[in-house]
Design a protein around this motif. Sequence first.
Motif, PDB file in Angstrom:
ATOM      1  N   ILE A 132       0.859  -1.181   0.000  1.00  0.00           N
ATOM      2  CA  ILE A 132       0.000   0.000   0.000  1.00  0.00           C
ATOM      3  C   ILE A 132       0.898   1.234   0.000  1.00  0.00           C
ATOM      4  CG2 ILE A 132      -1.787   1.285   1.249  1.00  0.00           C
ATOM      5  CD1 ILE A 132      -2.403  -1.542   2.600  1.00  0.00           C
ATOM      6  N   ASP A 133       0.806   2.046  -1.048  1.00  0.00           N
ATOM      7  CA  ASP A 133       1.562   3.298  -1.113  1.00  0.00           C
ATOM      8  C   ASP A 133       0.964   4.275  -0.113  1.00  0.00           C
ATOM      9  OD1 ASP A 133       3.513   5.095  -2.756  1.00  0.00           O
ATOM     10  OD2 ASP A 133       1.656   6.250  -2.544  1.00  0.00           O
ATOM     11  N   LEU A 134       1.823   4.943   0.644  1.00  0.00           N
ATOM     12  CA  LEU A 134       1.359   5.871   1.678  1.00  0.00           C
ATOM     13  C   LEU A 134       1.464   7.326   1.211  1.00  0.00           C
ATOM     14  CD1 LEU A 134       2.971   4.084   4.757  1.00  0.00           C
ATOM     15  CD2 LEU A 134       0.590   3.978   3.978  1.00  0.00           C
ATOM     16  N   GLN A 135       0.968   7.580   0.018  1.00  0.00           N
ATOM     17  CA  GLN A 135       0.998   8.910  -0.593  1.00  0.00           C
ATOM     18  C   GLN A 135       2.428   9.431  -0.709  1.00  0.00           C
ATOM     19  OE1 GLN A 135      -1.735  11.402   1.609  1.00  0.00           O
ATOM     20  NE2 GLN A 135      -3.502  10.237   0.920  1.00  0.00           N
ATOM     21  N   SER A 136       3.331   8.530  -1.120  1.00  0.00           N
ATOM     22  CA  SER A 136       4.733   8.896  -1.273  1.00  0.00           C
ATOM     23  C   SER A 136       4.905   9.928  -2.384  1.00  0.00           C
ATOM     24  CB  SER A 136       5.565   7.650  -1.585  1.00  0.00           C
ATOM     25  OG  SER A 136       5.152   7.083  -2.811  1.00  0.00           O
ATOM     26  N   THR A 137       5.915  10.748  -2.251  1.00  0.00           N
ATOM     27  CA  THR A 137       6.176  11.805  -3.231  1.00  0.00           C
ATOM     28  C   THR A 137       6.532  11.246  -4.600  1.00  0.00           C
ATOM     29  OG1 THR A 137       6.935  13.276  -1.493  1.00  0.00           O
ATOM     30  CG2 THR A 137       7.614  13.814  -3.732  1.00  0.00           C
ATOM     31  N   ASN A 138       7.417  10.252  -4.641  1.00  0.00           N
ATOM     32  CA  ASN A 138       7.917   9.727  -5.912  1.00  0.00           C
ATOM     33  C   ASN A 138       7.271   8.415  -6.342  1.00  0.00           C
ATOM     34  OD1 ASN A 138       9.830  11.846  -6.478  1.00  0.00           O
ATOM     35  ND2 ASN A 138      10.931  11.078  -4.690  1.00  0.00           N
ATOM     36  N   GLY A 139       6.280   7.965  -5.606  1.00  0.00           N
ATOM     37  CA  GLY A 139       5.490   6.808  -6.009  1.00  0.00           C
ATOM     38  C   GLY A 139       6.077   5.453  -5.686  1.00  0.00           C
ATOM     39  N   THR A 140       5.185   4.471  -5.679  1.00  0.00           N
ATOM     40  CA  THR A 140       5.527   3.061  -5.545  1.00  0.00           C
ATOM     41  C   THR A 140       5.055   2.394  -6.830  1.00  0.00           C
ATOM     42  OG1 THR A 140       5.202   3.158  -3.144  1.00  0.00           O
ATOM     43  CG2 THR A 140       5.167   0.966  -4.172  1.00  0.00           C
ATOM     44  N   PHE A 141       5.942   1.626  -7.457  1.00  0.00           N
ATOM     45  CA  PHE A 141       5.648   1.002  -8.750  1.00  0.00           C
ATOM     46  C   PHE A 141       5.756  -0.507  -8.637  1.00  0.00           C
ATOM     47  CE2 PHE A 141       7.133   5.235  -9.416  1.00  0.00           C
ATOM     48  CZ  PHE A 141       6.418   5.717 -10.500  1.00  0.00           C
ATOM     49  N   LEU A 142       4.826  -1.209  -9.260  1.00  0.00           N
ATOM     50  CA  LEU A 142       4.850  -2.670  -9.351  1.00  0.00           C
ATOM     51  C   LEU A 142       4.739  -3.017 -10.827  1.00  0.00           C
ATOM     52  CD1 LEU A 142       4.752  -5.498  -8.058  1.00  0.00           C
ATOM     53  CD2 LEU A 142       2.280  -5.226  -7.895  1.00  0.00           C
ATOM     54  N   ALA A 143       5.732  -3.736 -11.336  1.00  0.00           N
ATOM     55  CA  ALA A 143       5.780  -4.105 -12.760  1.00  0.00           C
ATOM     56  C   ALA A 143       5.659  -2.865 -13.658  1.00  0.00           C
ATOM     57  CB  ALA A 143       4.691  -5.122 -13.091  1.00  0.00           C
ATOM     58  N   GLY A 144       6.301  -1.773 -13.227  1.00  0.00           N
ATOM     59  CA  GLY A 144       6.315  -0.554 -14.023  1.00  0.00           C
ATOM     60  C   GLY A 144       5.072   0.308 -13.924  1.00  0.00           C
ATOM     61  N   VAL A 145       4.095  -0.104 -13.139  1.00  0.00           N
ATOM     62  CA  VAL A 145       2.831   0.639 -13.005  1.00  0.00           C
ATOM     63  C   VAL A 145       2.792   1.313 -11.638  1.00  0.00           C
ATOM     64  CG1 VAL A 145       0.314   0.448 -12.953  1.00  0.00           C
ATOM     65  CG2 VAL A 145       1.641  -0.978 -14.523  1.00  0.00           C
ATOM     66  N   ARG A 146       2.532   2.621 -11.650  1.00  0.00           N
ATOM     67  CA  ARG A 146       2.458   3.354 -10.386  1.00  0.00           C
ATOM     68  C   ARG A 146       1.191   2.961  -9.641  1.00  0.00           C
ATOM     69  NH1 ARG A 146       4.225   9.485  -9.299  1.00  0.00           N
ATOM     70  NH2 ARG A 146       3.773   9.519  -7.069  1.00  0.00           N
ATOM     71  N   LEU A 147       1.351   2.632  -8.370  1.00  0.00           N
ATOM     72  CA  LEU A 147       0.211   2.239  -7.548  1.00  0.00           C
ATOM     73  C   LEU A 147      -0.548   3.461  -7.067  1.00  0.00           C
ATOM     74  CD1 LEU A 147       1.881  -0.525  -5.346  1.00  0.00           C
ATOM     75  CD2 LEU A 147       0.716  -0.774  -7.539  1.00  0.00           C
ATOM     76  N   ASN A 148      -1.864   3.305  -6.950  1.00  0.00           N
ATOM     77  CA  ASN A 148      -2.694   4.373  -6.391  1.00  0.00           C
ATOM     78  C   ASN A 148      -2.445   4.449  -4.888  1.00  0.00           C
ATOM     79  OD1 ASN A 148      -3.979   5.008  -8.845  1.00  0.00           O
ATOM     80  ND2 ASN A 148      -5.419   3.334  -8.549  1.00  0.00           N
ATOM     81  N   PRO A 149      -2.312   5.658  -4.338  1.00  0.00           N
ATOM     82  CA  PRO A 149      -2.102   5.795  -2.898  1.00  0.00           C
ATOM     83  C   PRO A 149      -3.238   5.177  -2.092  1.00  0.00           C
ATOM     84  CG  PRO A 149      -1.702   7.877  -4.017  1.00  0.00           C
ATOM     85  CD  PRO A 149      -2.308   6.935  -5.027  1.00  0.00           C
ATOM     86  N   ASN A 150      -2.889   4.595  -0.970  1.00  0.00           N
ATOM     87  CA  ASN A 150      -3.840   4.027  -0.001  1.00  0.00           C
ATOM     88  C   ASN A 150      -4.695   2.899  -0.563  1.00  0.00           C
ATOM     89  OD1 ASN A 150      -3.023   5.925   2.025  1.00  0.00           O
ATOM     90  ND2 ASN A 150      -4.223   7.449   0.930  1.00  0.00           N
ATOM     91  N   GLU A 151      -4.240   2.260  -1.631  1.00  0.00           N
ATOM     92  CA  GLU A 151      -4.977   1.149  -2.246  1.00  0.00           C
ATOM     93  C   GLU A 151      -4.124  -0.116  -2.169  1.00  0.00           C
ATOM     94  OE1 GLU A 151      -6.097   0.319  -6.769  1.00  0.00           O
ATOM     95  OE2 GLU A 151      -7.131   2.074  -5.929  1.00  0.00           O
ATOM     96  N   ALA A 152      -4.663  -1.176  -1.568  1.00  0.00           N
ATOM     97  CA  ALA A 152      -3.923  -2.429  -1.415  1.00  0.00           C
ATOM     98  C   ALA A 152      -3.792  -3.149  -2.758  1.00  0.00           C
ATOM     99  CB  ALA A 152      -4.622  -3.333  -0.408  1.00  0.00           C
ATOM    100  N   THR A 153      -2.576  -3.604  -3.050  1.00  0.00           N
ATOM    101  CA  THR A 153      -2.289  -4.363  -4.262  1.00  0.00           C
ATOM    102  C   THR A 153      -1.584  -5.655  -3.857  1.00  0.00           C
ATOM    103  OG1 THR A 153      -2.024  -2.315  -5.513  1.00  0.00           O
ATOM    104  CG2 THR A 153      -1.099  -4.306  -6.488  1.00  0.00           C
ATOM    105  N   VAL A 154      -2.046  -6.781  -4.370  1.00  0.00           N
ATOM    106  CA  VAL A 154      -1.472  -8.092  -4.014  1.00  0.00           C
ATOM    107  C   VAL A 154      -0.055  -8.215  -4.575  1.00  0.00           C
ATOM    108  CG1 VAL A 154      -1.694 -10.595  -4.307  1.00  0.00           C
ATOM    109  CG2 VAL A 154      -3.727  -9.207  -3.890  1.00  0.00           C
ATOM    110  N   LEU A 155       0.847  -8.723  -3.730  1.00  0.00           N
ATOM    111  CA  LEU A 155       2.219  -9.012  -4.145  1.00  0.00           C
ATOM    112  C   LEU A 155       2.374 -10.504  -4.354  1.00  0.00           C
ATOM    113  CD1 LEU A 155       4.259  -6.801  -1.675  1.00  0.00           C
ATOM    114  CD2 LEU A 155       4.020  -6.480  -4.132  1.00  0.00           C
TER     115      LEU A 155
END
Length: 94
Positions: free
Chosen positions: A53-76
């Motif tokens: 879950i991205d915590l509204q980071s400044t530079n983003g969290t990416f999974l497989a090249g796709v930026r994750l939406n803040p505060n949204e759980a994504t399965v790893l």
Amino acid sequence: VVMKDNSTVTLGRFDTGTVPNEEIDLIPYGAIDRGVSRRHCKIQLQGNHLHVIDLQSTNGTFLAGVRLNPNEATVLRKGDELLLGRLAVQVLFR
């Protein structure tokens, strides 16, 4: 890191000596130079699923090249590579 069901671990940049068990300090891995936020993302274990879950980071969290939406759980999945800003982190678990 050993995680139990419904536990959470936060990844980011934390003050030396003040890191509790549920936080992972990425400063030794170049976090400052690579754009990792202080509280960048969290990893959460729910049942048999690990989520990021991205915590509204400044530079983003990416999974497989796709930026994750803040505060949204994504399965790893085992072997996934996350980019926290520009810091690569590989997810391995059993």
